[in-house]
Design an enzyme around this catalytic site. Structure first.
Site, PDB file in Angstrom:
ATOM      1  N   HIS A  83     -59.401 -75.760  50.718  1.00  0.00           N
ATOM      2  CA  HIS A  83     -58.876 -76.126  51.952  1.00  0.00           C
ATOM      3  C   HIS A  83     -58.685 -77.397  52.424  1.00  0.00           C
ATOM      4  O   HIS A  83     -57.781 -77.622  53.182  1.00  0.00           O
ATOM      5  CB  HIS A  83     -59.642 -75.219  53.199  1.00  0.00           C
TER       6      HIS A  83
ATOM      7  N   LYS B  72     -50.879 -64.111  52.822  1.00  0.00           N
ATOM      8  CA  LYS B  72     -51.700 -62.848  53.635  1.00  0.00           C
ATOM      9  C   LYS B  72     -50.638 -61.963  54.088  1.00  0.00           C
ATOM     10  O   LYS B  72     -49.378 -61.958  54.519  1.00  0.00           O
ATOM     11  CB  LYS B  72     -52.330 -63.597  54.919  1.00  0.00           C
TER      12      LYS B  72
ATOM     13  N   TYR C 168     -52.567 -78.968  63.785  1.00  0.00           N
ATOM     14  CA  TYR C 168     -52.310 -79.712  63.115  1.00  0.00           C
ATOM     15  C   TYR C 168     -51.517 -80.803  63.973  1.00  0.00           C
ATOM     16  O   TYR C 168     -51.745 -81.925  63.639  1.00  0.00           O
ATOM     17  CB  TYR C 168     -51.349 -79.650  61.752  1.00  0.00           C
TER      18      TYR C 168
ATOM     19  N   ARG D 118     -53.104 -71.631  49.726  1.00  0.00           N
ATOM     20  CA  ARG D 118     -54.439 -71.225  49.786  1.00  0.00           C
ATOM     21  C   ARG D 118     -54.997 -70.959  48.397  1.00  0.00           C
ATOM     22  O   ARG D 118     -54.518 -70.839  47.442  1.00  0.00           O
ATOM     23  CB  ARG D 118     -54.345 -69.837  50.641  1.00  0.00           C
TER      24      ARG D 118
ATOM     25  N   ARG E 275     -55.264 -78.363  51.276  1.00  0.00           N
ATOM     26  CA  ARG E 275     -54.249 -77.691  52.185  1.00  0.00           C
ATOM     27  C   ARG E 275     -53.942 -78.313  53.258  1.00  0.00           C
ATOM     28  O   ARG E 275     -52.955 -78.393  54.032  1.00  0.00           O
ATOM     29  CB  ARG E 275     -54.768 -76.244  52.188  1.00  0.00           C
TER      30      ARG E 275
ATOM     31  N   HIS F 119     -47.932 -69.679  57.733  1.00  0.00           N
ATOM     32  CA  HIS F 119     -48.464 -68.853  58.782  1.00  0.00           C
ATOM     33  C   HIS F 119     -47.714 -68.054  59.729  1.00  0.00           C
ATOM     34  O   HIS F 119     -46.439 -68.138  59.825  1.00  0.00           O
ATOM     35  CB  HIS F 119     -48.812 -70.064  59.866  1.00  0.00           C
TER      36      HIS F 119
END
Length: 303
Positions: A244, A176, A279, A152, A247, A270
């Site tokens: 992004h 995150k 994806y 990220r 990524r 994630h």
């Protein structure tokens, strides 16, 4: 109109204080809640309500419908209802409300945008940068690490020298939810990162940041975005280049080559597999186009 000291706003402000002190949410997240809930206060006030306990399910639906008529997009409406739902849940938890009238109200579904990615040849073309300028070498290293590990933007900017293991070809990032993970970055990224780190000291670093600006301070996210976009133009890439996109390209290429969704989930950091599953749509589109072009039964019969 309801004033600053109204019961409606006083309770919202108490909730925002709770988000800051108890939950320690970021300023950006709290600002989003505040923006949405202050707008809701205006709409509630126009309905003639003066207290949150007067709010009913039918009025929440009316609020959503009015927001939609005013041009609010589905994603923004979902955000508004989510903020209201969280706030009213908090009121229930503090016994200020018996039940949450927003619980049964949901925003209309909106289409999920597939992330845009580059194919491998486009990535190779983008990364074929003339690195005689030290800052161009730094940018090449940033692009290689971003694509090599699928980071990220915040993870790339937050990377410290102590987080880099060049011998092991790994970096440690904090993603995150303050979750830490170790990631392989690949031999090519290691090569360019090593070259940049040998030049880094000439900019008199002010801290342990891997990627620094001319000032010697940690490079900003905005600066990274600007530099990536500029390299996209200089390299003649057809689409707009942003962090992004690198990524997304990493995730798509990894999934196409390995087919291992769980591994890609871990690499991307994630929390939920459903986030990574987007994806699989990209991968299926690629496979479907190959199938249509190659399989004899995929071609329509001529009439």
């Amino acid at each position: 109109m309801t004033g600053t000291g109204s019961p409606l706003q006083l309770q919202v402000d108490a909730f925002l204080h709770y988000l800051r002190v108890e939950l320690q949410l970021s300023a950006k997240t709290r600002e989003s809640y505040q923006r949405q809930l202050y707008t809701v206060i205006v709409l509630i006030d126009e309905m003639g309500l003066t207290e949150w306990r007067q709010l009913e399910v039918s009025q929440v639906r009316a609020l959503a419908a009015r927001s939609k008529r005013q041009g609010l997009q589905s994603a923004s409406l979902a955000l508004r209802l989510s903020a209201l739902r969280s706030f009213l849940d908090w009121l229930v938890s503090t016994d200020a409300l018996g039940a949450n009238p927003a619980r049964g109200v949901s925003a209309p579904r909106h289409g999920r945008h597939l992330p845009k990615n580059m194919d491998v040849d486009e990535v190779d073309h983008l990364l074929d940068i003339d690195t005689r300028d030290p800052l161009a070498l730094r940018d090449r290293a940033m692009l290689e690490v971003m694509y090599g590990a699928g980071l990220r933007l915040a993870e790339l900017v937050g990377l410290n020298c102590a987080d880099v293991d060049l011998g092991g070809g790994e970096v440690r990032v904090v993603g995150k939810g303050n979750k830490e993970r170790k990631l392989p970055i690949g031999a090519t990224a290691v090569t360019w990162l090593t070259r940049w780190l040998t030049l880094r000291d000439r900019y008199a670093p002010k801290d342990d940041a891997v990627f620094i600006a001319n000032s010697g301070r940690r490079i900003s996210a905005r600066n990274v975005q600007k530099r990536f976009a500029e390299w996209g133009v200089k390299q003649g890439v057809n689409s707009h280049i942003h962090p992004h996109k690198l990524r997304h390209s990493f995730a798509t290429h990894m999934l196409e080559s390995s087919g291992n969704l769980r591994a890609v989930q871990e690499l991307l950091g994630h929390a939920n597999l459903s986030t990574t599953q987007i994806y699989t749509h990209l991968d299926f589109q690629h496979l479907a186009s190959v199938y249509d072009a190659a399989h004899p039964r995929a071609k329509r019969e001529k009439t």
